[in-house]
Each structure stands twice: as C-alpha cells, then as structure tokens.
Design a protein around this motif. Structure first.
Motif, mmCIF file in Angstrom:
data_model
loop_
_atom_site.group_PDB
_atom_site.id
_atom_site.type_symbol
_atom_site.label_atom_id
_atom_site.label_comp_id
_atom_site.label_asym_id
_atom_site.label_seq_id
_atom_site.Cartn_x
_atom_site.Cartn_y
_atom_site.Cartn_z
ATOM 1 N N MET A 1 0.854 -1.174 0.000
ATOM 2 C CA MET A 1 0.000 0.000 0.000
ATOM 3 C C MET A 1 0.899 1.236 0.000
ATOM 4 O O MET A 1 1.816 1.339 0.800
ATOM 5 C CB MET A 1 -0.882 -0.034 1.263
ATOM 6 C CG MET A 1 -1.871 1.079 1.307
ATOM 7 S SD MET A 1 -3.019 1.182 2.708
ATOM 8 C CE MET A 1 -3.216 -0.429 3.315
ATOM 9 N N ASN A 2 0.633 2.173 -0.919
ATOM 10 C CA ASN A 2 1.468 3.364 -0.985
ATOM 11 C C ASN A 2 1.106 4.334 0.133
ATOM 12 O O ASN A 2 0.114 4.172 0.842
ATOM 13 C CB ASN A 2 1.403 4.011 -2.367
ATOM 14 C CG ASN A 2 0.052 4.602 -2.690
ATOM 15 O OD1 ASN A 2 -0.766 4.838 -1.817
ATOM 16 N ND2 ASN A 2 -0.188 4.844 -3.957
ATOM 17 N N ALA A 3 1.928 5.364 0.286
ATOM 18 C CA ALA A 3 1.783 6.295 1.405
ATOM 19 C C ALA A 3 0.461 7.053 1.362
ATOM 20 O O ALA A 3 -0.169 7.266 2.403
ATOM 21 C CB ALA A 3 2.951 7.267 1.429
ATOM 22 N N ALA A 4 0.017 7.465 0.182
ATOM 23 C CA ALA A 4 -1.221 8.241 0.088
ATOM 24 C C ALA A 4 -2.435 7.402 0.491
ATOM 25 O O ALA A 4 -3.320 7.886 1.203
ATOM 26 C CB ALA A 4 -1.392 8.779 -1.327
ATOM 27 N N THR A 5 -2.473 6.149 0.058
ATOM 28 C CA THR A 5 -3.583 5.277 0.420
ATOM 29 C C THR A 5 -3.559 4.960 1.909
ATOM 30 O O THR A 5 -4.598 4.965 2.567
ATOM 31 C CB THR A 5 -3.528 3.977 -0.404
ATOM 32 O OG1 THR A 5 -3.444 4.304 -1.785
ATOM 33 C CG2 THR A 5 -4.761 3.126 -0.155
ATOM 34 N N SER A 6 -2.376 4.693 2.449
ATOM 35 C CA SER A 6 -2.304 4.406 3.887
ATOM 36 C C SER A 6 -2.631 5.653 4.706
ATOM 37 O O SER A 6 -3.227 5.541 5.780
ATOM 38 C CB SER A 6 -0.940 3.846 4.264
ATOM 39 O OG SER A 6 0.076 4.793 4.057
ATOM 40 N N ASN A 7 -2.279 6.853 4.219
ATOM 41 C CA ASN A 7 -2.674 8.084 4.913
ATOM 42 C C ASN A 7 -4.186 8.204 4.985
ATOM 43 O O ASN A 7 -4.738 8.589 6.017
ATOM 44 C CB ASN A 7 -2.101 9.319 4.210
ATOM 45 C CG ASN A 7 -0.673 9.580 4.571
ATOM 46 O OD1 ASN A 7 -0.134 9.000 5.504
ATOM 47 N ND2 ASN A 7 -0.046 10.454 3.819
ATOM 48 N N LEU A 8 -4.868 7.894 3.889
ATOM 49 C CA LEU A 8 -6.324 7.951 3.863
ATOM 50 C C LEU A 8 -6.920 6.950 4.852
ATOM 51 O O LEU A 8 -7.814 7.296 5.634
ATOM 52 C CB LEU A 8 -6.840 7.681 2.450
ATOM 53 C CG LEU A 8 -8.349 7.709 2.264
ATOM 54 C CD1 LEU A 8 -8.905 9.095 2.580
ATOM 55 C CD2 LEU A 8 -8.722 7.294 0.852
ATOM 56 N N ALA A 9 -6.408 5.723 4.849
ATOM 57 C CA ALA A 9 -6.924 4.702 5.751
ATOM 58 C C ALA A 9 -6.673 5.071 7.213
ATOM 59 O O ALA A 9 -7.578 4.951 8.059
ATOM 60 C CB ALA A 9 -6.283 3.348 5.430
ATOM 61 N N VAL A 10 -5.467 5.532 7.516
ATOM 62 C CA VAL A 10 -5.147 5.896 8.906
ATOM 63 C C VAL A 10 -5.971 7.094 9.351
ATOM 64 O O VAL A 10 -6.480 7.125 10.475
ATOM 65 C CB VAL A 10 -3.633 6.168 9.059
ATOM 66 C CG1 VAL A 10 -3.320 6.808 10.400
ATOM 67 C CG2 VAL A 10 -2.852 4.882 8.909
ATOM 68 N N SER A 11 -6.143 8.081 8.479
ATOM 69 C CA SER A 11 -6.915 9.260 8.884
ATOM 70 C C SER A 11 -8.377 8.909 9.132
ATOM 71 O O SER A 11 -8.983 9.435 10.072
ATOM 72 C CB SER A 11 -6.790 10.380 7.850
ATOM 73 O OG SER A 11 -7.351 9.998 6.628
ATOM 74 N N LEU A 12 -8.953 8.021 8.325
ATOM 75 C CA LEU A 12 -10.331 7.593 8.572
ATOM 76 C C LEU A 12 -10.442 6.855 9.905
ATOM 77 O O LEU A 12 -11.395 7.066 10.665
ATOM 78 C CB LEU A 12 -10.831 6.716 7.427
ATOM 79 C CG LEU A 12 -11.070 7.429 6.097
ATOM 80 C CD1 LEU A 12 -11.410 6.425 5.004
ATOM 81 C CD2 LEU A 12 -12.166 8.465 6.237
ATOM 82 N N LEU A 13 -9.483 6.001 10.208
ATOM 83 C CA LEU A 13 -9.487 5.273 11.474
ATOM 84 C C LEU A 13 -9.314 6.231 12.649
ATOM 85 O O LEU A 13 -10.047 6.147 13.647
ATOM 86 C CB LEU A 13 -8.364 4.228 11.477
ATOM 87 C CG LEU A 13 -8.194 3.441 12.774
ATOM 88 C CD1 LEU A 13 -9.375 2.505 12.982
ATOM 89 C CD2 LEU A 13 -6.895 2.674 12.756
ATOM 90 N N VAL A 14 -8.384 7.169 12.536
ATOM 91 C CA VAL A 14 -8.126 8.116 13.620
ATOM 92 C C VAL A 14 -9.323 9.042 13.827
ATOM 93 O O VAL A 14 -9.640 9.411 14.960
ATOM 94 C CB VAL A 14 -6.823 8.900 13.349
ATOM 95 C CG1 VAL A 14 -6.630 10.024 14.336
ATOM 96 C CG2 VAL A 14 -5.636 7.961 13.394
#
Length: 189
Positions: A1-14
C-alpha cells in the motif's frame, strides 16, 4: 500500500477514534494540545537531525533526471527544459525542506482551525498523521532509519498518487538525452 492510500486509511481510522474522545473536558483538551505540539516538535527535531546527517555525509554525487510531466506545464514551470542536474546532498536537503514546509503549513492550518474556528478533533488527528508522515518520509528512512537507497528509496523519488498512480522522473539515458536536446534547442532560439 502506498503512502497516500495508507494516509487515507489511517486518517479515517483516527477520525473514528477522535469521535469517541470527550474534547469538551478541559483536561482532555489540554492533553490533546500537548500531544499535538509534542508531535510537531518531534517531527521538526527529526527533520533537523536528518538535515544535519545529510550535511555530515556531504554526498556530492551528481544526480541528473528529467522532471515529471505536469498537467499544466506552461503554467507551473518557467525554466528552460526539463533536465535537472543536482547532487544527492542538495536533492535530499530539498526533500527535507519540503517536509518542513509541510509541517509549517499544517501548523498554520491548525492555528486557524483550532484557535479561530474552535475545532478540537483535528488536534488529535494531525498529531497522529504528523508522526505517520514522518515515518513515511523517504529522507528519514534513508538517513535516520538507515535503509539503503534502493528500489522505492532510489533517488529521484517517485511521486505516488492516491491509488498507485506514479509520476516517474526520467532517470534513464534516453530521458536525460531528450531533456538535454530540448535545452540545446531552446538556447539556439
């Protein structure tokens, strides 16, 4: 998973976690503010250490590459040609500088959101995201975490989009020769 996709996933979780935190409590709000400021100071300190390590290594290896094509090339670029010639030291310092500018931009946005609009959840979200972005930073991975500059960390760094779209700077001989031809053609005009 690239950084932009993981940023989106982490921000939704947070964001989901932040909904459960009672920011109306002054003590919780104080801890959120302390956490946010601490996270920003950690990130700035890490970039400072990274910058000093880059200067200490003083890698003057020449790095030539062609710029990634942009959507509106005439609007975004005033230079002649797409060839960039720099050193690894200067390239890495430029990347660290981009990271620091990102931190300052985030601080300005957070000052507006929190101090003027009185939003409190972004304090928690941005504290976590700043640390995650620090971990994803390629100069940090190379100079602090000690990962080799190979593959994804090979300079010049590839710019990845949200769903894996890659802006690949031209580093092969043909791309560099083409950029040099364009520069020569523009100089003759």
């Amino acid at each position: 998973m690239n950084a932009a996709t993981s940023n989106l996933a982490v921000s939704l979780l947070v964001m989901q976690i932040a909904r459960k935190i009672p920011f109306d409590d002054p003590e919780v709000l104080l801890y959120a503010r302390i956490g946010y400021v601490s996270a920003q100071l950690i990130v700035l300190a890490a970039y400072f250490v990274c910058s000093s390590k880059i200067k200490q290594k003083n890698d003057l290896t020449v790095l030539k590459y062609g710029k990634c094509p942009t959507v509106f090339p005439n609007l975004t670029s005033q230079d002649s040609g797409n060839l960039i010639t720099t050193t690894i030291k200067d390239y890495d310092l430029g990347e660290v500088s981009k990271g620091v500018r990102g931190i300052y931009t985030g601080l300005a946005m957070m000052a507006f959101l929190h101090l003027y609009l009185k939003y409190t959840q972004p304090l928690f979200i941005q504290a976590i995201m700043a640390l995650k972005n620090l971990y994803d930073s390629k100069p940090i991975k190379i100079h602090i975490l000690g990962e080799p500059a190979e593959g994804e960390l090979k300079r010049p760094f590839k710019a990845t989009g949200l769903f894996g779209a890659v802006g690949n700077p031209g580093t092969d001989k043909a791309a560099i020769d083409e950029a040099e031809k364009r520069i020569g053609a523009k100089k003759e005009d």
